[in-house]
Write a protein that holds these residues in place. Structure first.
Motif, PDB file in Angstrom:
ATOM      1  N   ALA A  36      27.238  52.722  25.384  1.00  0.00           N
ATOM      2  CA  ALA A  36      27.968  52.847  26.644  1.00  0.00           C
ATOM      3  C   ALA A  36      27.038  52.621  27.823  1.00  0.00           C
ATOM      4  CB  ALA A  36      28.599  54.233  26.732  1.00  0.00           C
ATOM      5  N   ALA A  37      27.621  52.544  29.023  1.00  0.00           N
ATOM      6  CA  ALA A  37      26.825  52.324  30.229  1.00  0.00           C
ATOM      7  C   ALA A  37      25.831  53.458  30.461  1.00  0.00           C
ATOM      8  CB  ALA A  37      27.752  52.184  31.434  1.00  0.00           C
ATOM      9  N   SER A  38      26.170  54.649  29.981  1.00  0.00           N
ATOM     10  CA  SER A  38      25.265  55.796  30.126  1.00  0.00           C
ATOM     11  C   SER A  38      24.083  55.731  29.182  1.00  0.00           C
ATOM     12  CB  SER A  38      26.038  57.094  29.874  1.00  0.00           C
ATOM     13  OG  SER A  38      26.514  57.137  28.528  1.00  0.00           O
ATOM     14  N   GLY A  39      24.137  54.814  28.202  1.00  0.00           N
ATOM     15  CA  GLY A  39      23.082  54.713  27.208  1.00  0.00           C
ATOM     16  C   GLY A  39      23.403  55.432  25.915  1.00  0.00           C
ATOM     17  N   ALA A  40      24.489  56.222  25.908  1.00  0.00           N
ATOM     18  CA  ALA A  40      24.882  56.939  24.688  1.00  0.00           C
ATOM     19  C   ALA A  40      25.363  55.950  23.641  1.00  0.00           C
ATOM     20  CB  ALA A  40      25.983  57.944  25.004  1.00  0.00           C
ATOM     21  N   ALA A  41      24.963  56.188  22.410  1.00  0.00           N
ATOM     22  CA  ALA A  41      25.315  55.278  21.316  1.00  0.00           C
ATOM     23  C   ALA A  41      26.134  56.019  20.265  1.00  0.00           C
ATOM     24  CB  ALA A  41      24.061  54.691  20.683  1.00  0.00           C
ATOM     25  N   SER A  42      27.087  55.314  19.661  1.00  0.00           N
ATOM     26  CA  SER A  42      27.877  55.889  18.569  1.00  0.00           C
ATOM     27  C   SER A  42      28.096  54.823  17.505  1.00  0.00           C
ATOM     28  CB  SER A  42      29.222  56.417  19.083  1.00  0.00           C
ATOM     29  OG  SER A  42      29.951  55.397  19.735  1.00  0.00           O
ATOM     30  N   TYR A  43      28.096  55.266  16.256  1.00  0.00           N
ATOM     31  CA  TYR A  43      28.221  54.348  15.122  1.00  0.00           C
ATOM     32  C   TYR A  43      29.687  54.167  14.749  1.00  0.00           C
ATOM     33  CZ  TYR A  43      23.259  55.410  14.836  1.00  0.00           C
ATOM     34  OH  TYR A  43      21.928  55.570  15.137  1.00  0.00           O
ATOM     35  N   VAL A  44      30.038  52.932  14.377  1.00  0.00           N
ATOM     36  CA  VAL A  44      31.425  52.618  14.049  1.00  0.00           C
ATOM     37  C   VAL A  44      31.479  51.712  12.820  1.00  0.00           C
ATOM     38  CG1 VAL A  44      32.172  52.775  16.460  1.00  0.00           C
ATOM     39  CG2 VAL A  44      31.501  50.548  15.507  1.00  0.00           C
ATOM     40  N   ILE A  45      32.665  51.600  12.239  1.00  0.00           N
ATOM     41  CA  ILE A  45      32.942  50.525  11.291  1.00  0.00           C
ATOM     42  C   ILE A  45      34.165  49.784  11.799  1.00  0.00           C
ATOM     43  CG2 ILE A  45      31.931  51.671   9.268  1.00  0.00           C
ATOM     44  CD1 ILE A  45      34.861  52.227   8.361  1.00  0.00           C
ATOM     45  N   GLN A  46      34.227  48.519  11.508  1.00  0.00           N
ATOM     46  CA  GLN A  46      35.376  47.695  11.862  1.00  0.00           C
ATOM     47  C   GLN A  46      35.950  47.140  10.570  1.00  0.00           C
ATOM     48  OE1 GLN A  46      35.545  45.346  15.617  1.00  0.00           O
ATOM     49  NE2 GLN A  46      35.374  43.572  14.233  1.00  0.00           N
ATOM     50  N   PHE A  47      37.259  47.204  10.408  1.00  0.00           N
ATOM     51  CA  PHE A  47      37.848  46.822   9.126  1.00  0.00           C
ATOM     52  C   PHE A  47      39.293  46.385   9.317  1.00  0.00           C
ATOM     53  CE2 PHE A  47      38.752  51.235   9.909  1.00  0.00           C
ATOM     54  CZ  PHE A  47      40.037  51.441   9.436  1.00  0.00           C
ATOM     55  N   ARG A  48      39.858  45.813   8.270  1.00  0.00           N
ATOM     56  CA  ARG A  48      41.274  45.476   8.214  1.00  0.00           C
ATOM     57  C   ARG A  48      41.869  46.118   6.969  1.00  0.00           C
ATOM     58  NH1 ARG A  48      42.472  40.718  11.331  1.00  0.00           N
ATOM     59  NH2 ARG A  48      40.572  39.622  11.987  1.00  0.00           N
ATOM     60  N   MET A  49      43.083  46.609   7.097  1.00  0.00           N
ATOM     61  CA  MET A  49      43.829  47.116   5.950  1.00  0.00           C
ATOM     62  C   MET A  49      44.974  46.143   5.674  1.00  0.00           C
ATOM     63  SD  MET A  49      42.335  49.927   5.001  1.00  0.00           S
ATOM     64  CE  MET A  49      43.569  50.434   3.807  1.00  0.00           C
ATOM     65  N   GLY A  50      44.882  45.404   4.536  1.00  0.00           N
ATOM     66  CA  GLY A  50      45.981  44.511   4.186  1.00  0.00           C
ATOM     67  C   GLY A  50      45.687  43.039   4.381  1.00  0.00           C
ATOM     68  N   GLY A  51      44.456  42.651   4.525  1.00  0.00           N
ATOM     69  CA  GLY A  51      44.135  41.234   4.600  1.00  0.00           C
ATOM     70  C   GLY A  51      44.011  40.706   6.013  1.00  0.00           C
ATOM     71  N   ARG A  52      43.820  39.385   6.118  1.00  0.00           N
ATOM     72  CA  ARG A  52      43.559  38.744   7.406  1.00  0.00           C
ATOM     73  C   ARG A  52      44.727  38.880   8.376  1.00  0.00           C
ATOM     74  NH1 ARG A  52      39.191  35.438   7.627  1.00  0.00           N
ATOM     75  NH2 ARG A  52      38.092  35.030   5.661  1.00  0.00           N
ATOM     76  N   GLU A  53      45.946  39.030   7.838  1.00  0.00           N
ATOM     77  CA  GLU A  53      47.110  39.116   8.713  1.00  0.00           C
ATOM     78  C   GLU A  53      47.186  40.449   9.457  1.00  0.00           C
ATOM     79  OE1 GLU A  53      47.221  38.499   5.503  1.00  0.00           O
ATOM     80  OE2 GLU A  53      47.554  36.322   5.480  1.00  0.00           O
ATOM     81  N   SER A  54      46.524  41.456   8.929  1.00  0.00           N
ATOM     82  CA  SER A  54      46.588  42.784   9.547  1.00  0.00           C
ATOM     83  C   SER A  54      45.620  42.871  10.715  1.00  0.00           C
ATOM     84  CB  SER A  54      46.257  43.861   8.509  1.00  0.00           C
ATOM     85  OG  SER A  54      44.967  43.646   7.979  1.00  0.00           O
ATOM     86  N   PRO A  55      45.900  43.754  11.675  1.00  0.00           N
ATOM     87  CA  PRO A  55      45.021  43.857  12.863  1.00  0.00           C
ATOM     88  C   PRO A  55      43.681  44.503  12.524  1.00  0.00           C
ATOM     89  CG  PRO A  55      46.713  45.555  12.906  1.00  0.00           C
ATOM     90  CD  PRO A  55      47.060  44.646  11.758  1.00  0.00           C
ATOM     91  N   THR A  56      42.702  44.180  13.325  1.00  0.00           N
ATOM     92  CA  THR A  56      41.379  44.795  13.176  1.00  0.00           C
ATOM     93  C   THR A  56      41.422  46.226  13.707  1.00  0.00           C
ATOM     94  OG1 THR A  56      40.269  42.670  13.423  1.00  0.00           O
ATOM     95  CG2 THR A  56      38.949  44.644  13.814  1.00  0.00           C
ATOM     96  N   ARG A  57      40.782  47.131  12.974  1.00  0.00           N
ATOM     97  CA  ARG A  57      40.748  48.539  13.386  1.00  0.00           C
ATOM     98  C   ARG A  57      39.305  49.015  13.399  1.00  0.00           C
ATOM     99  NH1 ARG A  57      44.822  51.469   9.403  1.00  0.00           N
ATOM    100  NH2 ARG A  57      44.485  53.179  10.852  1.00  0.00           N
ATOM    101  N   ARG A  58      39.088  50.034  14.216  1.00  0.00           N
ATOM    102  CA  ARG A  58      37.746  50.615  14.282  1.00  0.00           C
ATOM    103  C   ARG A  58      37.822  52.114  14.012  1.00  0.00           C
ATOM    104  NH1 ARG A  58      36.397  47.433  19.489  1.00  0.00           N
ATOM    105  NH2 ARG A  58      35.518  45.485  18.649  1.00  0.00           N
ATOM    106  N   TYR A  59      36.786  52.589  13.339  1.00  0.00           N
ATOM    107  CA  TYR A  59      36.686  54.016  13.025  1.00  0.00           C
ATOM    108  C   TYR A  59      35.312  54.483  13.481  1.00  0.00           C
ATOM    109  CZ  TYR A  59      36.283  58.302  10.237  1.00  0.00           C
ATOM    110  OH  TYR A  59      36.098  59.593   9.824  1.00  0.00           O
ATOM    111  N   THR A  60      35.286  55.553  14.270  1.00  0.00           N
ATOM    112  CA  THR A  60      34.018  56.073  14.775  1.00  0.00           C
ATOM    113  C   THR A  60      33.404  57.046  13.780  1.00  0.00           C
ATOM    114  OG1 THR A  60      34.764  55.846  17.067  1.00  0.00           O
ATOM    115  CG2 THR A  60      32.889  57.318  16.659  1.00  0.00           C
TER     116      THR A  60
END
Length: 322
Positions: A36-60
């Motif tokens: 973030a702009a404050s310098g704080a960092a957080s770890y995430v994963i980005q994934f899809r449930m159901g193949g390429r047609e499904s939307p991208t989701r993020r989990y912190t």
């Protein structure tokens, strides 16, 4: 889109550069860190449930710092991405884990079960079993993770001489798990197939007249209300819970009758008990005269009415009603 192997060195460099946004790991696809702009960092994963047609989701996964470091966050990301590969949504899995840890923790769930129980006698048994025997062993263990061995540990902890109490606790715990299954909180009861503890062998003789006489004479020397209770147990032949919970509105001196309402009997049916001269005399003493109160408990202590658990009867043979 910035990429590189996420490590302490690369994260420190990314933060010190003043750049905000995501740094995606070049080795583990879907693993990233957001600054973030404050310098704080957080770890995430980005994934899809159901193949390429499904939307991208993020989990912190969590903010940078104990316990999440680049190394521990990477391990968690691997675990979560394996769940995704198996078709399991990490967000739903997290909700499930949180629910198990809070709503389905045995201690809290047992309290909810107690509230749902009906009938004063049954509720008293449930509360006592939960407090004395179930919570000390099962604690906050999530209900879906309780196994047969956990249940066995409850009864292993109870002394052998509490055979009748083991049956009571068994009945309470079995009902609790059946309630949980009916609500969809667990799929199966860990008590399925367990045998009920054997019944207590009934005593095979009655008190002799001389023994009854001795008890009758000694009863008044005990607590001021326990003595009359013991005497009424002898002359009416009714259960301990029924006598200790006696209310004046159940009694008819003129008709020499005790009318037990259905909610106070074991079988749920109303019962009429005749009162002989000895019973009338004991009740006269409790009422301090022949004019009995219209309502209110018959037996009280300085702290309130007499709980049935205060009246501990010794293991005498059965008493024959007088």
């Amino acid at each position: 889109m910035a990429t590189g192997r996420i490590s302490k060195r690369t994260l420190d460099a990314f933060q010190s550069s003043g750049v905000t946004g995501f740094l995606w790991d070049e080795d583990l696809k879907g693993f990233g860190v957001r600054v973030a702009a404050s310098g704080a960092a957080s770890y995430v994963i980005q994934f899809r449930m159901g193949g390429r047609e499904s939307p991208t989701r993020r989990y912190t996964i969590g903010a940078n710092g104990s316990p999440w470091t680049p190394a521990t966050a990477r391990e968690e990301a691997i675990r979560l991405l394996i769940l995704v590969a198996r078709g399991i949504d990490p967000m739903e899995e997290d909700k499930k884990r949180r629910r198990e840890a809070v709503d389905l923790a045995f201690s809290k769930y047992a309290d909810s079960f107690s509230v749902a129980c009906k009938g004063k006698g049954w509720k008293t048994l449930v509360n006592r079993s939960i407090r004395l025997h179930l919570k000390p062993v099962l604690g906050n263990k999530p209900l879906p993770t309780i196994t047969r061995s956990d249940v066995v540990a409850v009864f292993d902890r109870m002394p052998d001489e509490q055979a009748a109490n083991k049956r009571n606790v068994f009945a309470v715990l079995r009902r609790l798990f059946k309630w949980a299954v009916s609500r969809g909180d667990i799929l199966h009861s860990p008590m399925e197939g367990m045998e009920t503890p054997p019944p207590v062998k009934p005593r095979d003789r009655w008190l002799l007249d001389a023994e009854l006489k001795q008890i009758w004479e000694q009863a008044p020397k005990t607590h001021k209300c326990f003595g009359p209770i013991v005497r009424l147990l002898i002359v009416t032949g009714q259960r301990r819970e029924e006598v200790t919970g006696l209310d004046w509105d159940e009694l008819d001196r003129e008709g020499r009758e005790w009318r037990l309402p259905s909610h106070r009997t074991k079988n749920g049916e109303p019962n009429s008990v005749p009162l002989n001269d000895l019973a009338i005399a004991e009740l006269d003493l409790a009422a301090k005269g022949e004019k009995w109160p219209k309502h209110g408990r018959v037996f009280w202590t300085c702290n309130g009415f007499v709980p049935v658990t205060y009246l501990i009867m010794p293991p005498w043979p059965r008493m024959r009603a007088g």
